[in-house]
Design an enzyme around this catalytic site. Structure first.
Site, PDB file in Angstrom:
ATOM      1  N   ASN A 106       0.805  -1.226   0.000  1.00 53.05           N
ATOM      2  CA  ASN A 106       0.000   0.000   0.000  1.00 53.05           C
ATOM      3  C   ASN A 106       0.842   1.282   0.000  1.00 53.05           C
ATOM      4  O   ASN A 106       0.392   2.335   0.449  1.00 53.05           O
ATOM      5  CB  ASN A 106      -0.981   0.006   1.179  1.00 53.05           C
ATOM      6  N   ASP A 108       3.377   2.600   1.654  1.00 48.89           N
ATOM      7  CA  ASP A 108       3.779   3.428   2.795  1.00 48.89           C
ATOM      8  C   ASP A 108       5.219   3.143   3.209  1.00 48.89           C
ATOM      9  O   ASP A 108       5.699   3.621   4.237  1.00 48.89           O
ATOM     10  CB  ASP A 108       2.820   3.245   3.989  1.00 48.89           C
ATOM     11  N   ASP A 112       3.844  -5.547   4.501  1.00 48.36           N
ATOM     12  CA  ASP A 112       2.577  -5.819   5.186  1.00 48.36           C
ATOM     13  C   ASP A 112       2.023  -7.187   4.796  1.00 48.36           C
ATOM     14  O   ASP A 112       2.574  -7.878   3.941  1.00 48.36           O
ATOM     15  CB  ASP A 112       1.568  -4.704   4.862  1.00 48.36           C
ATOM     16  N   ASP A 181       5.471 -16.004  15.472  1.00 42.59           N
ATOM     17  CA  ASP A 181       6.479 -15.650  16.459  1.00 42.59           C
ATOM     18  C   ASP A 181       5.714 -15.225  17.701  1.00 42.59           C
ATOM     19  O   ASP A 181       4.796 -14.409  17.618  1.00 42.59           O
ATOM     20  CB  ASP A 181       7.305 -14.465  15.924  1.00 42.59           C
ATOM     21  N   ASP A 298       9.929 -16.742  21.400  1.00 41.38           N
ATOM     22  CA  ASP A 298      11.035 -15.801  21.589  1.00 41.38           C
ATOM     23  C   ASP A 298      11.674 -15.952  22.974  1.00 41.38           C
ATOM     24  O   ASP A 298      10.960 -16.029  23.974  1.00 41.38           O
ATOM     25  CB  ASP A 298      10.468 -14.376  21.438  1.00 41.38           C
ATOM     26  N   GLU A 356      13.336 -20.271  20.890  1.00 37.86           N
ATOM     27  CA  GLU A 356      14.601 -19.556  20.715  1.00 37.86           C
ATOM     28  C   GLU A 356      15.289 -19.513  22.070  1.00 37.86           C
ATOM     29  O   GLU A 356      14.747 -18.971  23.029  1.00 37.86           O
ATOM     30  CB  GLU A 356      14.357 -18.130  20.214  1.00 37.86           C
ATOM     31  N   HIS A 427      16.766 -12.770  11.549  1.00 35.91           N
ATOM     32  CA  HIS A 427      16.674 -11.305  11.581  1.00 35.91           C
ATOM     33  C   HIS A 427      17.593 -10.674  12.626  1.00 35.91           C
ATOM     34  O   HIS A 427      17.595  -9.468  12.782  1.00 35.91           O
ATOM     35  CB  HIS A 427      15.223 -10.906  11.860  1.00 35.91           C
ATOM     36  N   ASP A 428      18.331 -11.483  13.387  1.00 35.49           N
ATOM     37  CA  ASP A 428      19.218 -10.956  14.429  1.00 35.49           C
ATOM     38  C   ASP A 428      20.688 -11.036  14.044  1.00 35.49           C
ATOM     39  O   ASP A 428      21.552 -10.747  14.868  1.00 35.49           O
ATOM     40  CB  ASP A 428      19.037 -11.760  15.733  1.00 35.49           C
TER      41      ASP A 428
HETATM   42  O1  ISL Z   1      20.959 -10.086  19.260  1.00 35.59           O
HETATM   43  C1  ISL Z   1      21.042 -10.414  20.406  1.00 35.59           C
HETATM   44  C2  ISL Z   1      21.550  -9.538  21.489  1.00 35.59           C
HETATM   45  O2  ISL Z   1      22.948  -9.432  21.445  1.00 35.59           O
HETATM   46  C3  ISL Z   1      20.558 -11.707  20.776  1.00 35.59           C
HETATM   47  O3  ISL Z   1      20.961 -12.070  22.038  1.00 35.59           O
HETATM   48  C4  ISL Z   1      19.042 -11.609  20.720  1.00 35.59           C
HETATM   49  O4  ISL Z   1      18.627 -10.473  21.377  1.00 35.59           O
HETATM   50  C5  ISL Z   1      18.467 -12.789  21.391  1.00 35.59           C
HETATM   51  O5  ISL Z   1      18.745 -13.861  20.541  1.00 35.59           O
HETATM   52  C6  ISL Z   1      16.977 -12.637  21.569  1.00 35.59           C
HETATM   53  O6  ISL Z   1      16.322 -12.391  20.361  1.00 35.59           O
HETATM   54  C7  ISL Z   1      14.944 -12.301  20.334  1.00 35.59           C
HETATM   55  O7  ISL Z   1      14.406 -11.495  21.362  1.00 35.59           O
HETATM   56  C8  ISL Z   1      14.712 -10.103  21.310  1.00 35.59           C
HETATM   57  C9  ISL Z   1      14.505  -9.503  19.934  1.00 35.59           C
HETATM   58  O8  ISL Z   1      15.101  -8.236  19.881  1.00 35.59           O
HETATM   59  C10 ISL Z   1      15.097 -10.366  18.837  1.00 35.59           C
HETATM   60  O9  ISL Z   1      14.825  -9.821  17.587  1.00 35.59           O
HETATM   61  C11 ISL Z   1      14.519 -11.735  19.008  1.00 35.59           C
HETATM   62  O10 ISL Z   1      14.891 -12.609  17.979  1.00 35.59           O
HETATM   63  C12 ISL Z   1      13.814  -9.441  22.301  1.00 35.59           C
HETATM   64  O11 ISL Z   1      12.489  -9.789  22.059  1.00 35.59           O
HETATM   65 CA    CA Z   2       2.661  -1.152   3.615  1.00 33.38          CA
END
Ligand code: ISL
Ligand code: CA
Length: 645
Positions: A106, A108, A112, A181, A298, A356, A427-428
């Protein structure tokens, strides 16, 4: 049950699941080879002897904390023999989407749900079986959705609940599943529970969080944990946040301290509260009823905190640069909480769960996800993502030989009742190709090699969006390009210490934003992600490697992934087969056999950027897939192949 103490031999400590994984981590941090754990001489040493050698570093206080943590765990993993049971989630290729950066429908600048719906055919063409979406719930986005303010609603940037319901229907049409998640260790400070807890001392919600009266909290000021914005007061304990600074935030109006292991806006939940646990079960039921197949939980291993929230040990804190971790990394009630979720929510829906679990290694994972344990199905642990002696912030070349030995170690030590998650990216973390070798000439070959290594092991493969295109780290120009709260806090701290340049180098090596830039679809502006400037921008080296071009080129990384997914679907031996590595000592050389019933496979790879001699001569069998058109006797740089024998 043996009670472990400083008089115990290292062998007995290493045979304890928590002892094993902690010692493994310790060796990694010290830059030592974790294979040392198998050394018979070392195993005979008593812990106190080792402590003496540490010149007082491993003092009595350290040993008290360390053995306390170990002795909490009374159970021992069992390794079953025979063939593993089959399950859809063992065979599935699970694809992680970072919704903000996948597709904007959309205009922005933010991805999404409708964007995801529009692209389902592309994901189906790749062959993925299930999607894992990073959080899409309502959130003020302090940590891009990992700070949930309403578990029952969709983030307005991502669309509506109708869009979500449609996504479920469209996935079902394509025989694909959805994994959500779920963040249950903390909520946003803007969640109604927290707001009520803060305002109303009589509310039962107050017990949902860790809120402490400033008046009654201790008044010793610790230099190491500067207590921000709170005058002379000091926080209830010395725990620190993963996103820098004290883990306590002061609320001046209410004169309260609130615990947050992550950002200041991510308040930790108190799982001791039965009412909170009831709320959590309701949330899980809500999404399961909608037809989701399971959850990625998480930081789920952090949910059980030690009673009274005791001070973190100084030595452990200094070693890890996080204080207090021993009081929640594997808490006393973790198993109990997981079992409660399993019986009350997951089992009735036969839902799949992957937890995780930062800081958890192989043996602790067996206790969290062993088939007979009734806790979870799978664990994400992270000991393979960096080489010994390095952290994510370090700029170095990842040596794949470490990965080889890690995999040998894992695959040989798992019973048929255990299953591992196979992944290089999420994503981390920065992109794996960039960690191993940033030379643009080898990018494609390396991308294919990594793919083949993943898909030929026993375990469930998780792909992160863009990995199948061989995306690499971004060339961020300045901090203006960075969005992630962790990176921003990290850099701020470096600047305050006077280490600005180092801070920037660290960000370039380790920022989570490398993986969070828009997915490149085609040659339209912003690579087809959005017609307008996206919330975070990617570099041309990623934009030009877009999906359209790769689908048109039979030799692309994308096609290689597509073929591997297809091969795995048709050769169950690559999923379930027994794993036997050979020629283990030969550097840069990866070779293993997989056996399943009367099926046998041989997998061979060169982990280096130089040609190497094939120690086995030309392998027999039928070539199923290869990164190169195979040559006799010599394996080309990053060449890899699978043969059916
Ligand atoms: O990237 C880290 C910090 O140095 C990892 O320890 C990470 O934060 C950890 O694996 C936890 O990750 C998850 O919980 C976090 C979130 O920011 C991350 O994106 C998620 O994958 C808090 O919710
Ligand atoms: Ca969008």
């Amino acid at each position: 049950m043996v009670h472990l103490s400083k008089n115990s031999r290292l062998g007995d400590i290493i045979d304890h699941p928590v002892g094993h994984d902690m010692c493994y981590r310790l060796l990694l941090m010290l830059g030592l080879n974790p294979l040392l754990l198998k050394n018979p001489l070392l195993r005979r040493l008593r812990f106190r002897t080792l402590a003496k050698l540490s010149h007082g570093q491993l003092d009595d206080a350290f040993m008290d904390s360390f053995f306390h943590l170990l002795n909490i765990e009374k159970d021992r993993p069992v390794n079953k023999m025979g063939e593993p049971t089959t399950a859809w989630w063992k065979e599935a290729t699970i694809y992680q989407i970072y919704p903000r950066s996948f597709c904007d429908s959309n205009a922005d600048g933010i991805g999404d749900l409708r964007g995801i719906i529009n692209k389902l055919d592309d994901l189906k063409a790749l062959g993925v079986d299930a999607l894992w979406l990073s959080p899409i719930y309502r959130s003020p986005d302090d940590d891009n959705g990992y700070d949930i303010s309403d578990y029952y609603d969709i983030h307005e940037d991502f669309g509506t609940m109708d869009d979500f319901d449609e996504l479920i229907v469209e996935l079902e049409k394509r025989d694909m599943r959805l994994i959500m998640d779920m963040v249950l260790n903390h909520t946003s400070d803007e969640h109604a529970w927290f707001q009520e807890a803060l305002r109303d001392p009589k509310s039962p919600k107050r017990n949902y969080y860790f809120l402490r009266d400033a008046a009654s909290s201790k008044s010793v000021k610790s230099e190491d944990t500067p207590s921000q914005e709170c005058g002379d007061l000091s926080p209830p304990n010395n725990w620190t946040s993963f996103f820098r600074g004290s883990a306590w935030r002061y609320f001046p109006e209410e004169e309260l301290w609130g615990l947050h292991l992550f950002s200041k806006k991510q308040m930790d939940l108190n799982w001791e509260s039965e009412a909170l646990r009831d709320e959590i079960m309701e949330i899980l039921h809500f999404w399961l009823k909608k037809g989701v197949s399971g959850f990625r939980l998480d930081v789920i291993n952090y949910i059980s905190k030690a009673e009274g929230l005791p001070e973190g040990n100084e030595t452990i804190g200094a070693m890890l640069s996080f204080y207090g971790i021993e009081h929640y990394v594997f808490g006393a009630k973790l198993h109990e909480h997981l079992r409660e979720m399993q019986t009350r929510a997951f089992t009735p829906y036969r839902a799949f769960t992957v937890g995780e679990c930062p800081g958890v290694g192989r043996e602790m994972s067996k206790l969290l996800a062993g088939e007979e344990r009734g806790e979870m199905d799978l664990v994400f642990s992270f000991d393979h993502l960096e080489n010994p002696g390095f952290t994510r912030w370090d700029d170095y070349r990842y040596d794949l030989d470490y990965y080889k030995h890690y995999m040998i170690n894992e695959q040989e030590a798992l019973g048929s009742n255990h299953w591992m998650s196979l992944f290089f990216e999420n994503h981390d973390n920065p992109r794996m190709i960039s960690k191993v070798n940033p030379d643009p000439h080898v990018r494609e070959q390396l991308g294919k090699l990594l793919a083949l290594l993943l898909f030929s092991m026993r375990g469930t493969v998780f792909l992160y969006q863009g990995q199948e295109l061989g995306l690499i780290n971004e060339d961020f120009r300045s901090m203006d390009d960075i969005r992630d709260v962790e990176s921003l806090n990290y850099y701020r701290e470096k600047v305050a210490e006077g280490n600005e340049d180092q801070g920037w180098r660290d960000i370039l090596a380790g920022s989570r934003d490398h993986a969070r830039t828009p997915y490149p679809w085609d040659d339209q502006p912003h690579a087809g992600f959005s017609p307008v400037t996206p919330w975070i921008e990617s570099s041309s080296s990623n934009r030009s490697n877009h999906l359209n071009a790769q689908r048109a080129d039979d030799n692309s990384v994308w096609h290689f992934y597509r073929k591997l997914i297809d091969i795995r679907r048709h050769h169950k031996g690559l999923v379930y087969g027994d794993v036997k590595f050979v020629k283990k000592k030969k550097r840069h050389y990866w070779a293993c056999y997989r056996t399943y019933g009367d099926k046998r496979y041989f997998i061979e790879a060169n982990l280096s950027d130089k040609p190497i001699k094939r120690p086995t001569g030309n392998p027999e069998g039928r070539l199923i897939i290869s990164t190169h058109s195979s040559q006799k006797n010599l394996l080309q740089p990053y060449e890899a192949a699978i043969y059916e024998l």
